[in-house]
Design a protein around this motif. Structure first.
Motif, PDB file in Angstrom:
ATOM      1  N   PRO A 172      10.627  -1.365  -2.214  1.00  0.00           N
ATOM      2  CA  PRO A 172       9.439  -1.065  -3.033  1.00  0.00           C
ATOM      3  C   PRO A 172       9.399   0.368  -3.524  1.00  0.00           C
ATOM      4  N   THR A 173       9.727   1.320  -2.648  1.00  0.00           N
ATOM      5  CA  THR A 173       9.680   2.727  -3.057  1.00  0.00           C
ATOM      6  C   THR A 173      10.707   3.022  -4.142  1.00  0.00           C
ATOM      7  N   ILE A 174      11.926   2.546  -3.960  1.00  0.00           N
ATOM      8  CA  ILE A 174      12.991   2.820  -4.930  1.00  0.00           C
ATOM      9  C   ILE A 174      12.699   2.139  -6.262  1.00  0.00           C
ATOM     10  N   ALA A 175      12.201   0.915  -6.234  1.00  0.00           N
ATOM     11  CA  ALA A 175      11.896   0.206  -7.476  1.00  0.00           C
ATOM     12  C   ALA A 175      10.777   0.909  -8.251  1.00  0.00           C
ATOM     13  N   VAL A 280       6.122  -6.417  -1.227  1.00  0.00           N
ATOM     14  CA  VAL A 280       6.730  -5.784  -0.050  1.00  0.00           C
ATOM     15  C   VAL A 280       6.266  -4.334   0.096  1.00  0.00           C
ATOM     16  N   ALA A 281       5.405  -3.883  -0.825  1.00  0.00           N
ATOM     17  CA  ALA A 281       4.920  -2.503  -0.772  1.00  0.00           C
ATOM     18  C   ALA A 281       3.709  -2.411   0.146  1.00  0.00           C
ATOM     19  N   THR A 282       3.937  -2.662   1.410  1.00  0.00           N
ATOM     20  CA  THR A 282       2.870  -2.596   2.397  1.00  0.00           C
ATOM     21  C   THR A 282       2.740  -1.169   2.941  1.00  0.00           C
ATOM     22  N   ALA A 283       1.633  -0.910   3.584  1.00  0.00           N
ATOM     23  CA  ALA A 283       1.327   0.456   4.020  1.00  0.00           C
ATOM     24  C   ALA A 283       2.401   1.038   4.921  1.00  0.00           C
ATOM     25  N   ASP A 284       2.932   0.220   5.833  1.00  0.00           N
ATOM     26  CA  ASP A 284       3.912   0.748   6.779  1.00  0.00           C
ATOM     27  C   ASP A 284       5.215   1.147   6.115  1.00  0.00           C
ATOM     28  N   ARG A 285       5.480   0.611   4.902  1.00  0.00           N
ATOM     29  CA  ARG A 285       6.717   0.943   4.200  1.00  0.00           C
ATOM     30  C   ARG A 285       6.546   2.091   3.206  1.00  0.00           C
ATOM     31  N   ILE A 286       5.357   2.302   2.734  1.00  0.00           N
ATOM     32  CA  ILE A 286       5.140   3.274   1.657  1.00  0.00           C
ATOM     33  C   ILE A 286       4.577   4.597   2.164  1.00  0.00           C
ATOM     34  N   LEU A 287       3.648   4.563   3.101  1.00  0.00           N
ATOM     35  CA  LEU A 287       2.935   5.772   3.507  1.00  0.00           C
ATOM     36  C   LEU A 287       3.695   6.500   4.609  1.00  0.00           C
ATOM     37  N   ASN A 288       4.749   7.200   4.208  1.00  0.00           N
ATOM     38  CA  ASN A 288       5.532   7.983   5.162  1.00  0.00           C
ATOM     39  C   ASN A 288       6.273   9.088   4.431  1.00  0.00           C
TER      40      ASN A 288
END
Length: 384
Positions: A172-175, A280-288
């Motif tokens: 999600p971040t890269i896309a 797939v852009a859920t909080a645990d994957r994006i907010l870091n």
């Protein structure tokens, strides 16, 4: 107090936490940008909505909720289906004539890959430096660094394809970074182009491209497909679909297929990819911290890709005695056709009679092929 207590009770009972609230807010912001600023709205709007529904607890609408609608839609990315089909559509919209007429322009597309390797090195070095001072921060692996570096190709489907195979958790971040920087081509590239060229170079009028025959355009997809499948089979799904789409277009006997690929199928695939990535852009994957670093590295990759293309174009300008305008060097990245439009707009600022659009398309299509080949090489090496 009763009103605020009701809100608190709702948050507690539904499981909504601050990270989810932050992600929902981000989703609404992206939707606002897509609608009001028109930044990649065809992809960004469904992506934002997918992000919204994925972060609402108990809705069961993220890619990780097995058996749900979005889980099945996401399989198009997980199984490597959507990106090659996007390449099929891109092929049906692409004219390889400028590249065939001027094969030297492929060198500019090669120079545009500089951003990929710059970002890979930066990801490895910077993340290790951060890991030394930030407890718990894990440095990027080579596979993760490669996935980040592909942002520099400015080719969204390729970035999705390789990331899903090498570092799916970063998808999600890269896309989002890849498509955001593609939308910002008219903002990011001109300052770099001006900084690396002089007034004399900017006003160069390039000669008309050589005429390319229909036979050459028909032979080209076959030659490229055979060569890539023999030498770099890991790039085959992307390149073969790109060439098939182009063959359908250039054959002149499949108008219905061409129209479908250029219109309906491309729009449907863009919608499905947007929703799937958002899911797939859920909080645990994006907010870091990793996310912030990826966004920074993506910008660096895009900038260095532009620089690499312009510098190679300047070199070709000298080698050809001033027959190549270095302003087409920004098209060494795969942001099709936006980068070519930037080349044309900037060239006409300095010489209103100049027309470099078709010349700029050669490096772009070369970069599209080149970035897919680079992705295939890394997938083969790293075992994606």
């Amino acid at each position: 107090m009763g009103f605020f207590q009701s809100i608190i009770d709702f948050v507690v009972n539904t499981g909504v936490a601050l990270p989810q609230i932050a992600m929902i807010t981000l989703a609404l912001l992206l939707a606002y940008i897509a609608i009001t600023k028109k930044y990649e709205p065809l992809l960004l709007l469904p992506l934002a909505f997918g992000m919204l529904i994925a972060n609402i607890p108990f809705a069961g609408l993220s890619a990780y909720d097995e058996g749900g609608l979005i889980h099945f839609l996401y399989q198009g990315i997980a199984l490597g289906i959507y990106p090659p089909l996007i390449f099929l559509c891109i092929g049906a919209m692409t004219d390889f004539g400028p590249l065939i007429a001027n094969p030297k322009s492929a060198l500019i597309g090669l120079g545009g890959q500089l951003g990929i390797f710059t970002a890979i090195g930066g990801a490895l070095l910077i993340s290790r430096a951060i890991a030394d001072i930030v407890p718990g921060f894990e440095p990027f692996t080579l596979a993760e660094a490669v996935s980040i570096g592909i942002i520099g190709s400015s080719d969204g489907p390729t970035a999705i394809y390789i990331t899903d195979r090498l570092a799916e958790h970063l998808l999600p971040t890269i896309a989002i970074a890849a498509y955001s920087y593609m939308a910002l081509v008219p903002v990011i590239q001109p300052p770099i182009m001006r900084a690396l060229t002089n007034d004399k170079e900017r006003v160069i009028v390039m000669p008309m491209p050589k005429r390319v025959t229909q036979r050459q355009k028909l032979v080209f997809p076959f030659v490229v497909t055979i060569a890539v499948l023999i030498l770099i089979p890991a790039a085959g799904p992307l390149i073969s679909m790109l060439m098939l789409g182009n063959l359908i277009k250039e054959s002149g006997v499949t108008d219905r297929l061409t129209r479908s690929l250029q219109g309906d199928l491309l729009n449907i695939l863009t919608l499905l990819i947007g929703i799937s990535i958002g899911s797939v852009a859920t909080a645990d994957r994006i907010l870091n911290l990793q996310t912030l670093l990826i966004i920074f590295l993506g910008l660096a990759a895009f900038a260095f890709g532009t620089m690499g293309g312009v510098l190679v174009a300047k070199l070709l300008c000298k080698m050809t005695g001033g027959k190549i305008n270095p302003l087409i060097g920004n098209s060494g990245v795969s942001a099709m056709p936006m980068a070519a439009r930037v080349s044309q707009k900037l060239a006409q600022e300095y010489n209103p009679q100049n027309h470099v659009l078709m010349h700029a398309m050669g490096p772009i299509v070369a970069s599209t092929i080149g970035s897919a080949i680079v992705a295939g090489i890394f997938i083969a090496i790293l075992g994606g």
